[in-house]
Scaffold this active site. Sequence first.
Site, short mmCIF file in Angstrom:
data_model
loop_
_atom_site.label_atom_id
_atom_site.label_comp_id
_atom_site.label_asym_id
_atom_site.label_seq_id
_atom_site.Cartn_x
_atom_site.Cartn_y
_atom_site.Cartn_z
N ASP A 27 -3.49 -20.36 9.81
CA ASP A 27 -4.65 -19.69 10.41
C ASP A 27 -5.62 -20.77 10.86
OD1 ASP A 27 -6.68 -17.75 11.06
OD2 ASP A 27 -5.87 -16.42 9.53
N ASP A 74 4.60 -19.53 -2.71
CA ASP A 74 5.16 -19.74 -1.37
C ASP A 74 4.59 -18.69 -0.41
OD1 ASP A 74 6.83 -20.27 0.79
OD2 ASP A 74 8.61 -19.38 -0.14
N ARG A 82 19.47 -16.78 -5.33
CA ARG A 82 20.59 -15.93 -5.75
C ARG A 82 21.67 -16.57 -6.61
NH1 ARG A 82 20.87 -13.94 0.27
NH2 ARG A 82 20.05 -16.07 0.39
N LYS A 86 2.96 -19.69 2.64
CA LYS A 86 3.06 -20.26 4.01
C LYS A 86 1.84 -19.94 4.87
CE LYS A 86 8.15 -20.09 4.19
NZ LYS A 86 8.52 -19.28 3.02
N THR A 138 14.07 -22.60 8.99
CA THR A 138 15.50 -22.78 9.25
C THR A 138 16.07 -21.62 10.06
OG1 THR A 138 15.81 -21.96 7.01
CG2 THR A 138 16.13 -24.31 7.35
N LYS A 148 9.35 -19.92 -8.23
CA LYS A 148 8.73 -19.73 -6.91
C LYS A 148 8.41 -18.25 -6.74
CE LYS A 148 10.99 -19.74 -2.73
NZ LYS A 148 10.52 -18.67 -1.85
#
Length: 232
Positions: free
Chosen positions: A64, A59, A211, A61, A119, A32
């Site tokens: 518009d 990614d 991570r 996002k 989230t 990603k």
Amino acid sequence: MGKDVIVACDFSSKAEVMSFLDKFTEEKPFVKIGMELYYAEGPAIVREIKERGHKIFLDLKLHDIPNTVKKSMSVLSRLDVDMTNLHAAGTVAMMEAAVEGLTRPDGTRPMLIAVTQLTSTSQERMESDLLIEKPLDEVVMHYASCAKKAGLDGIVCSPLEAGKVHDRCGENFVTVTPGVRFADGEVGDQVRVTTPAKAKEIGSDYIVVGRPITAAADPVAAYRRCVAEFVG
Ligand code: C5P
């Protein structure tokens, strides 16, 4: 549905991401690329990682007006990524325009996934800042339905919600789920986490893991552990 582990390459330079990917001499993980790396290095970084044989989830996002999203998606499609995303809050019309823009002349296109409510957005903030007064999980499910209606392939959600999304939108509607941690690993800033094995059990199609792999002492071993638990 091919289950896979997507490694979140949250690095801010080409040097860092390449030195990370160089550790993988046998497998070519699905990666990603997010805003940080893309804005630092531009589309060239996508082409280079693709040329090394990795599948790519870009990614960015998008959110518009439909015409701008359609044209931008058409540019991203030419980058030959495998998966990309947008905000469902842009409306069904925006999502339909995105699908149109993303579709190549031969009818193929990268997978397109919607972000529902981030989230980081709490019930309280959604009500006070966005004036949305429905329960958060109802909003997430409604956005998932809108994404399906617009012809998207799936949504980003918590692995804990993957089962509910499949119940509502069908088994083939893809769930891409971050918030994954090893049972004996550090949770960090993630709140609602689950293990790769549990994510598999609930029905995630793709887990996005950052991570626990990128910051591991042995990232290749951590990646293999994720694949073993999630894909089996
Ligand atoms: O390092 P970690 O495993 O927490 O990384 C998870 C990745 O998934 C990060 O790139 C993060 O931005 C992304 N993500 C997330 N939660 C969301 C959407 C995306 O953690 N709801």
